[in-house]
Design a protein around this motif. Structure first.
Motif, PDB file in Angstrom:
ATOM      1  N   ALA A 221       4.854  -0.753   2.542  1.00 30.04           N
ATOM      2  CA  ALA A 221       6.314  -0.672   2.576  1.00 30.04           C
ATOM      3  C   ALA A 221       6.899  -0.939   1.198  1.00 30.04           C
ATOM      4  O   ALA A 221       7.921  -0.346   0.826  1.00 30.04           O
ATOM      5  CB  ALA A 221       6.871  -1.664   3.601  1.00 30.04           C
ATOM      6  N   THR A 222       6.284  -1.833   0.422  1.00 34.26           N
ATOM      7  CA  THR A 222       6.818  -2.117  -0.910  1.00 34.26           C
ATOM      8  C   THR A 222       6.649  -0.920  -1.841  1.00 34.26           C
ATOM      9  O   THR A 222       7.532  -0.640  -2.658  1.00 34.26           O
ATOM     10  CB  THR A 222       6.127  -3.349  -1.517  1.00 34.26           C
ATOM     11  OG1 THR A 222       4.708  -3.198  -1.423  1.00 34.26           O
ATOM     12  CG2 THR A 222       6.531  -4.619  -0.795  1.00 34.26           C
ATOM     13  N   ALA A 223       5.527  -0.200  -1.731  1.00 41.37           N
ATOM     14  CA  ALA A 223       5.346   0.996  -2.554  1.00 41.37           C
ATOM     15  C   ALA A 223       6.368   2.064  -2.187  1.00 41.37           C
ATOM     16  O   ALA A 223       6.957   2.720  -3.067  1.00 41.37           O
ATOM     17  CB  ALA A 223       3.925   1.533  -2.403  1.00 41.37           C
ATOM     18  N   GLU A 224       6.607   2.258  -0.877  1.00 42.95           N
ATOM     19  CA  GLU A 224       7.628   3.224  -0.447  1.00 42.95           C
ATOM     20  C   GLU A 224       9.016   2.791  -0.931  1.00 42.95           C
ATOM     21  O   GLU A 224       9.819   3.609  -1.383  1.00 42.95           O
ATOM     22  CB  GLU A 224       7.626   3.346   1.077  1.00 42.95           C
ATOM     23  CG  GLU A 224       6.437   4.069   1.649  1.00 42.95           C
ATOM     24  CD  GLU A 224       6.497   5.567   1.393  1.00 42.95           C
ATOM     25  OE1 GLU A 224       7.429   6.230   1.874  1.00 42.95           O
ATOM     26  OE2 GLU A 224       5.600   6.067   0.696  1.00 42.95           O
ATOM     27  N   VAL A 243      13.500  -7.158   0.233  1.00 44.36           N
ATOM     28  CA  VAL A 243      12.052  -7.301   0.354  1.00 44.36           C
ATOM     29  C   VAL A 243      11.780  -8.686   0.919  1.00 44.36           C
ATOM     30  O   VAL A 243      12.481  -9.653   0.596  1.00 44.36           O
ATOM     31  CB  VAL A 243      11.360  -7.094  -1.006  1.00 44.36           C
ATOM     32  CG1 VAL A 243       9.862  -6.966  -0.824  1.00 44.36           C
ATOM     33  CG2 VAL A 243      11.912  -5.855  -1.706  1.00 44.36           C
ATOM     34  N   ARG A 244      10.769  -8.814   1.736  1.00 44.42           N
ATOM     35  CA  ARG A 244      10.599 -10.015   2.546  1.00 44.42           C
ATOM     36  C   ARG A 244      10.123 -11.230   1.760  1.00 44.42           C
ATOM     37  O   ARG A 244      10.305 -12.349   2.198  1.00 44.42           O
ATOM     38  CB  ARG A 244       9.627  -9.724   3.684  1.00 44.42           C
ATOM     39  CG  ARG A 244      10.181  -8.707   4.674  1.00 44.42           C
ATOM     40  CD  ARG A 244       9.129  -8.314   5.680  1.00 44.42           C
ATOM     41  NE  ARG A 244       8.586  -9.438   6.387  1.00 44.42           N
ATOM     42  CZ  ARG A 244       9.151 -10.016   7.440  1.00 44.42           C
ATOM     43  NH1 ARG A 244      10.312  -9.570   7.891  1.00 44.42           N
ATOM     44  NH2 ARG A 244       8.585 -11.032   8.036  1.00 44.42           N
ATOM     45  N   SER A 245       9.502 -11.053   0.612  1.00 47.51           N
ATOM     46  CA  SER A 245       8.982 -12.190  -0.136  1.00 47.51           C
ATOM     47  C   SER A 245       9.429 -12.120  -1.589  1.00 47.51           C
ATOM     48  O   SER A 245       9.822 -11.061  -2.088  1.00 47.51           O
ATOM     49  CB  SER A 245       7.447 -12.209  -0.084  1.00 47.51           C
ATOM     50  OG  SER A 245       6.913 -11.109  -0.812  1.00 47.51           O
ATOM     51  N   ARG A 246       9.361 -13.260  -2.251  1.00 43.52           N
ATOM     52  CA  ARG A 246       9.686 -13.296  -3.672  1.00 43.52           C
ATOM     53  C   ARG A 246       8.743 -12.394  -4.452  1.00 43.52           C
ATOM     54  O   ARG A 246       9.159 -11.644  -5.330  1.00 43.52           O
ATOM     55  CB  ARG A 246       9.573 -14.735  -4.198  1.00 43.52           C
ATOM     56  CG  ARG A 246      10.567 -15.710  -3.585  1.00 43.52           C
ATOM     57  CD  ARG A 246      10.395 -17.092  -4.193  1.00 43.52           C
ATOM     58  NE  ARG A 246      11.340 -18.050  -3.613  1.00 43.52           N
ATOM     59  CZ  ARG A 246      11.481 -19.289  -4.050  1.00 43.52           C
ATOM     60  NH1 ARG A 246      10.743 -19.729  -5.059  1.00 43.52           N
ATOM     61  NH2 ARG A 246      12.347 -20.103  -3.483  1.00 43.52           N
ATOM     62  N   ARG A 247       7.468 -12.484  -4.124  1.00 39.32           N
ATOM     63  CA  ARG A 247       6.497 -11.651  -4.829  1.00 39.32           C
ATOM     64  C   ARG A 247       6.762 -10.174  -4.569  1.00 39.32           C
ATOM     65  O   ARG A 247       6.665  -9.342  -5.487  1.00 39.32           O
ATOM     66  CB  ARG A 247       5.075 -12.026  -4.376  1.00 39.32           C
ATOM     67  CG  ARG A 247       3.990 -11.200  -5.048  1.00 39.32           C
ATOM     68  CD  ARG A 247       2.614 -11.773  -4.795  1.00 39.32           C
ATOM     69  NE  ARG A 247       2.262 -11.759  -3.388  1.00 39.32           N
ATOM     70  CZ  ARG A 247       1.128 -12.260  -2.916  1.00 39.32           C
ATOM     71  NH1 ARG A 247       0.278 -12.847  -3.730  1.00 39.32           N
ATOM     72  NH2 ARG A 247       0.857 -12.207  -1.622  1.00 39.32           N
ATOM     73  N   GLY A 248       7.111  -9.843  -3.319  1.00 41.77           N
ATOM     74  CA  GLY A 248       7.393  -8.452  -3.004  1.00 41.77           C
ATOM     75  C   GLY A 248       8.603  -7.921  -3.754  1.00 41.77           C
ATOM     76  O   GLY A 248       8.603  -6.772  -4.223  1.00 41.77           O
ATOM     77  N   ALA A 249       9.650  -8.739  -3.882  1.00 33.98           N
ATOM     78  CA  ALA A 249      10.851  -8.312  -4.620  1.00 33.98           C
ATOM     79  C   ALA A 249      10.502  -8.032  -6.075  1.00 33.98           C
ATOM     80  O   ALA A 249      10.953  -7.032  -6.659  1.00 33.98           O
ATOM     81  CB  ALA A 249      11.934  -9.381  -4.515  1.00 33.98           C
ATOM     82  N   ALA A 408      16.214  -5.229  -6.435  1.00 34.63           N
ATOM     83  CA  ALA A 408      15.248  -5.614  -5.398  1.00 34.63           C
ATOM     84  C   ALA A 408      15.398  -7.107  -5.166  1.00 34.63           C
ATOM     85  O   ALA A 408      15.223  -7.906  -6.084  1.00 34.63           O
ATOM     86  CB  ALA A 408      13.829  -5.281  -5.837  1.00 34.63           C
ATOM     87  N   SER A 409      15.754  -7.486  -3.941  1.00 31.05           N
ATOM     88  CA  SER A 409      16.122  -8.871  -3.665  1.00 31.05           C
ATOM     89  C   SER A 409      15.414  -9.389  -2.421  1.00 31.05           C
ATOM     90  O   SER A 409      15.052  -8.624  -1.528  1.00 31.05           O
ATOM     91  CB  SER A 409      17.644  -8.968  -3.459  1.00 31.05           C
ATOM     92  OG  SER A 409      18.025 -10.248  -2.992  1.00 31.05           O
ATOM     93  N   VAL A 586      -2.694 -14.737  -6.428  1.00 33.92           N
ATOM     94  CA  VAL A 586      -1.785 -14.088  -7.371  1.00 33.92           C
ATOM     95  C   VAL A 586      -0.407 -14.691  -7.172  1.00 33.92           C
ATOM     96  O   VAL A 586       0.106 -14.738  -6.053  1.00 33.92           O
ATOM     97  CB  VAL A 586      -1.745 -12.564  -7.150  1.00 33.92           C
ATOM     98  CG1 VAL A 586      -0.703 -11.918  -8.058  1.00 33.92           C
ATOM     99  CG2 VAL A 586      -3.113 -11.948  -7.401  1.00 33.92           C
ATOM    100  N   TYR A 587       0.199 -15.156  -8.254  1.00 26.90           N
ATOM    101  CA  TYR A 587       1.508 -15.822  -8.190  1.00 26.90           C
ATOM    102  C   TYR A 587       2.459 -15.099  -9.128  1.00 26.90           C
ATOM    103  O   TYR A 587       2.142 -14.881 -10.302  1.00 26.90           O
ATOM    104  CB  TYR A 587       1.370 -17.292  -8.596  1.00 26.90           C
ATOM    105  CG  TYR A 587       2.666 -18.087  -8.561  1.00 26.90           C
ATOM    106  CD1 TYR A 587       3.195 -18.531  -7.361  1.00 26.90           C
ATOM    107  CD2 TYR A 587       3.357 -18.388  -9.736  1.00 26.90           C
ATOM    108  CE1 TYR A 587       4.368 -19.265  -7.318  1.00 26.90           C
ATOM    109  CE2 TYR A 587       4.534 -19.118  -9.704  1.00 26.90           C
ATOM    110  CZ  TYR A 587       5.039 -19.555  -8.498  1.00 26.90           C
ATOM    111  OH  TYR A 587       6.215 -20.277  -8.467  1.00 26.90           O
ATOM    112  N   LEU A 588       3.633 -14.716  -8.610  1.00 24.75           N
ATOM    113  CA  LEU A 588       4.641 -14.016  -9.414  1.00 24.75           C
ATOM    114  C   LEU A 588       5.806 -14.941  -9.706  1.00 24.75           C
ATOM    115  O   LEU A 588       6.272 -15.665  -8.830  1.00 24.75           O
ATOM    116  CB  LEU A 588       5.154 -12.773  -8.681  1.00 24.75           C
ATOM    117  CG  LEU A 588       4.278 -11.529  -8.727  1.00 24.75           C
ATOM    118  CD1 LEU A 588       4.922 -10.416  -7.915  1.00 24.75           C
ATOM    119  CD2 LEU A 588       4.040 -11.052 -10.138  1.00 24.75           C
TER     120      LEU A 588
END
Length: 816
Positions: A221-224, A243-249, A408-409, A586-588
């Motif tokens: 979903a993040t790639a789309e 986006v559901r997570s901080r890393r995903g955003a 992206a939030s 992995v930490y963003l």
């Protein structure tokens, strides 16, 4: 009061007359004016107002609006973690409209109420904005904080009116009464005008990759979302991606920026920036340049159209697996595919001049200079908690101004922040509730114009169910908000905090609920409080407020530190540390990617180093469960449905590595972390041997069938309870030690319970029927992440039996 819509007038009038009221109308329906009218009037009359919001972003946005009123008698100020210490004294002594959050009220204002005595004596109104955000364990904590607030107000002889606001609350009056403990009027009829919102349900295509057990893997979903965000920004459509997570955003923003950088490079190669010098160009050269610019713009449009068409027509891994989209229009009827809606919005934004000079200048009327293509990626940024306050404010301002065209939030921008002018919203993954879905979709079109909202399905049972059963979304009320203020694990710490603020007396017991007396006895027995003739007293040296971690799961936070520099990047609550900053994770952080070198739980630190891995990590755990007490039982088909108290022992044992863009499995690395014990509540069902024997004789793997049904039911429970699948857990077994039967558990992932399992017990037939339909409707053969596989499974999603899960649920569920 004139110039108000009827719902605004009704809510304001009730507040003027001292009646507690909740206004629950749609997004962008002017709820702010409904509470600002009586609130500002109270300040002008010499009173004070306390405004509570779940997020600092919303408080800052409200403060900006109050200052734009330019009312000299209104002294509004924020009092939160971003407020400099030198300003806090001024706020306590002089502000008459204080904007804060439950965290600050809990840890600072209430414990130091004597310093706020002047403010509390004149307190006329308490505004609780976006109150639907107070749900689950967090909502239960806030409910007790509000009861402590009422005690402090009574100490200073004030009885403020409560005015609550929410765009998405079911049974708002009952919810507001449970949250505040007070009788409540409700205003629910929305009289504001609305533009049409086109809702698209978007399912990413299957890829050629295979996951666990050879299951097909969908594009993430993040790639789309990154692709769609880049395309919408190129079409001049101002877009917010949730986006559901901080890393995903961070990932969506970085990926979309990279795609725009590729487009910018391609455009600069086709259309180099070579304007004639205005000082030396002849009229003929200037005219030729204008003609060339027009031709180049036409070429650019063709180039982008070709790019978009090529993307849409890419062959998928399997025939018939193109991204699927279903379109719904609320409240108007404007059908059409997602790209057509985006193009129309882009045309509309250009016509109304919504794209400023600093934006995509090639989309504006002919200009003598070619744009600087390298600026394209700067039209997209990420936004999440953890950023510095000034950085968040700059991003909000840039989005409102149109300098940023895409953001992206996380859900930090879900609640109420005025970002009017947005044309589209992307929602990467089901946000957990219909309430959150409409709240996020409502961010677009806030200026009254038509809007686009796209829900992009994740590889998850609930997301799969929703894109194939849109009737579960449309035409249904939002979920009832679940909170349990009587949870002893919530109530106990707040009784200690209340006793530290003002000693508790018998008269206070009804304020905190029916279970208060029993919890007080337990606190006295543990030495937390001391009972004297005058009441209950806090006698310890430490701060009582430290007992209640209102947003986390308890435990001291883990500091995230860059090993090479000693730089403190942030903090993670201790329970989450096991899954987010374990060794190898992995930490963003603010666009930077790090790998965790070491998690030291005793020292409370996670050491990280800068890295650029092409994979993400997902922690996996194993779980054991024992039944402590059964509170309710009832027949369910040939089986029995139960609800009660359980003890769960969980241990993170490994983590998966998956390729960033494709989701391809790269490995499963072991971890050595201590187990954690949780006393909580669960719903579980059992089937007797006589019911499952025919299935076993038919070759069904009973353990695999129960395991698959457990995974799918966890995925579907958020449709019936106000929760996220990460708020709940499950255990299944062919023969459980406590029941002696085939048993499937689903439990609340919070100490003492959060009400989610109880909601599942109340809606068991509907919930399990939807679970069965989700499994059946999935197009895979043996099971995949869209139906029965779970990213949290500590057993590597083995064993799983998709066909057996359907037959097991058919056996359990009563005939329809």
């Amino acid at each position: 009061m004139t110039g108000l819509w009827p719902h605004q007038y009704e809510a304001a009038d009730l507040a003027f007359r001292g009646r507690n009221v909740i206004i629950s109308t749609g997004t962008a329906s002017g709820k702010s004016l409904a509470y600002l009218t009586p609130a500002v009037a109270a300040c002008l009359d010499g009173g004070t107002v306390l405004y509570l919001t779940p997020t600092k972003a919303l408080a800052a946005d409200q403060l900006r609006g109050l200052r734009e009123l330019r009312v000299t008698q209104l002294r509004a100020a924020c009092f939160d973690g971003d407020t400099p210490f030198e300003e806090r004294t001024w706020v306590r002594q002089h502000a008459n409209y204080v904007l804060t959050n439950p965290d600050m009220l809990h840890r600072s204002i209430l414990p130091r109420h004597a310093q706020w005595s002047t403010f509390f004596r004149r307190l006329r109104m308490i505004v609780i904005d976006e109150c639907h955000g107070y749900r689950g364990v967090f909502g239960s904590h806030v409910a007790q904080i509000l009861r402590r607030l009422r005690r402090v107000c009574a100490r200073y002889n004030s009885s403020p009116t409560f005015l609550l606001a929410s765009a998405t609350a079911s049974e708002p009056g009952a919810f507001a009464m449970r949250l505040t403990g007070l009788e409540m009027h409700e205003v629910t009829v929305d009289a504001s005008p609305k533009g049409a919102t086109t809702i698209a349900l978007w399912e990413p295509p299957l890829t050629e990759l295979r996951g666990e057990g050879g299951a097909p893997v969908r594009r993430t979903a993040t790639a789309e979302a990154a692709d769609l965000l880049a395309d919408l920004v190129l079409a001049d459509v101002r877009t917010l991606a949730f986006v559901r997570s901080r890393r995903g955003a961070e990932t969506v923003a970085l990926t979309a920026r990279a795609k725009l950088a590729d487009v910018a490079f391609s455009l600069s190669s086709h259309f180099p920036r070579t304007p004639p010098s205005s000082a030396t160009a002849t009229p003929e050269q200037t005219a030729d340049h204008h003609a060339s610019a027009s031709e180049q713009r036409a070429g650019i449009a063709d180039h982008l159209d070709t790019r978009s068409s090529a993307r849409a027509d890419e062959p998928s891994a399997e025939a018939g697996n193109q991204p699927s989209a279903q379109i719904s229009n609320e409240p108007g009827e404007k059908g059409g595919d997602e790209r057509t809606a985006a193009d129309e919005l882009g045309k509309e934004s250009r016509e109304r001049g919504a794209v400023p000079d600093s934006s995509l200048s090639w989309a504006l009327p002919d200009m003598p200079d070619q744009p600087d293509w390298s600026e394209l990626p700067n039209k997209i940024a990420a936004y999440r908690a953890g950023y510095l306050a000034e950085d968040r404010r700059l991003l909000e301002k840039a989005l409102r101004a149109g300098t940023l065209m895409g953001l992206a939030s996380t859900n930090a921008l879900e609640l109420g922040v005025d970002v009017s002018g947005l044309d589209a919203v992307l929602i990467a993954g089901w946000p957990g509730t219909r309430a959150s879905l409409w709240q996020q979709a409502g961010r677009a079109g806030r200026d009254g114009r038509d809007a686009l909202a796209v829900l992009i399905a994740r590889d998850d049972p609930l997301d799969t169910y929703l894109v194939h059963h849109p009737q579960a979304l449309f035409g249904r009320p939002v979920e009832a908000i679940v909170l349990d203020p009587d949870n002893p694990y919530v109530l106990g710490p707040h009784l200690c905090a209340a006793a530290a603020e003002i000693p508790l007396t018998d008269d206070d017991l009804p304020v905190f609920g029916d279970t208060t007396a029993a919890v007080l006895d337990d606190l006295v027995a543990k030495g937390m409080l001391r009972r004297r003739p005058a009441g209950w007293f806090w006698t310890r040296r430490e701060r009582a407020t430290d007992l209640a971690d209102i947003r986390g799961g308890g435990g001291a936070p883990i500091q995230v530190v860059e090993s090479s520099t000693g730089r403190l990047l942030g903090s993670v609550d201790e329970p989450s540390a096991h899954t987010t900053v374990h060794t190898g994770a992995v930490y963003l952080h603010q666009g930077e990617t790090f790998l965790v070198e070491l998690l030291d739980l005793e020292a409370g630190v996670a050491l990280v180093s800068s890295a650029t891995p092409d994979f993400t990590t997902f922690a996996r755990d194993i779980t054991d469960i024992s039944i402590l007490a059964t509170q309710r039982s009832q027949p369910l088909g040939p089986g029995t449905l139960h609800f009660g108290e359980v003890e769960v022992t969980r241990q993170v044992v490994s983590y998966l590595k998956r390729r960033l863009q494709s989701g391809e499995m790269l490995g499963d690395e072991p971890l050595d972390l201590p187990p954690r014990t949780l006393r909580t509540r669960a719903v579980w069902w059992t089937l007797p041997a006589s019911a499952v024997a025919p299935l076993a004789e038919a070759g069904i793997d009973l353990g695999g069938a129960a395991h698959a049904a457990e995974h799918a039911s966890i995925g579907l429970l958020p449709l019936f309870a106000t929760c996220d699948r990460w708020d709940i857990g499950g255990v299944s077994t062919e023969l459980h030690a406590d029941t002696g039967l085939l048993t499937v558990f689903v439990y609340d992932g919070h100490e003492g319970g959060a009400g989610f399992a109880e909601r599942g017990h109340a809606r068991a037939v509907d919930w399990l029927t939807a679970t069965r339909e989700a499994i059946v409707s999935c197009e895979c053969e043996r099971g995949c992440p869209s139906c029965i596989q779970s990213p949290k499974c500590g057993n590597g999603n083995e064993p799983l039996d998709k066909r057996g899960a359907v037959q097991l649920l058919d056996t359990l569920l009563p005939p329809q």
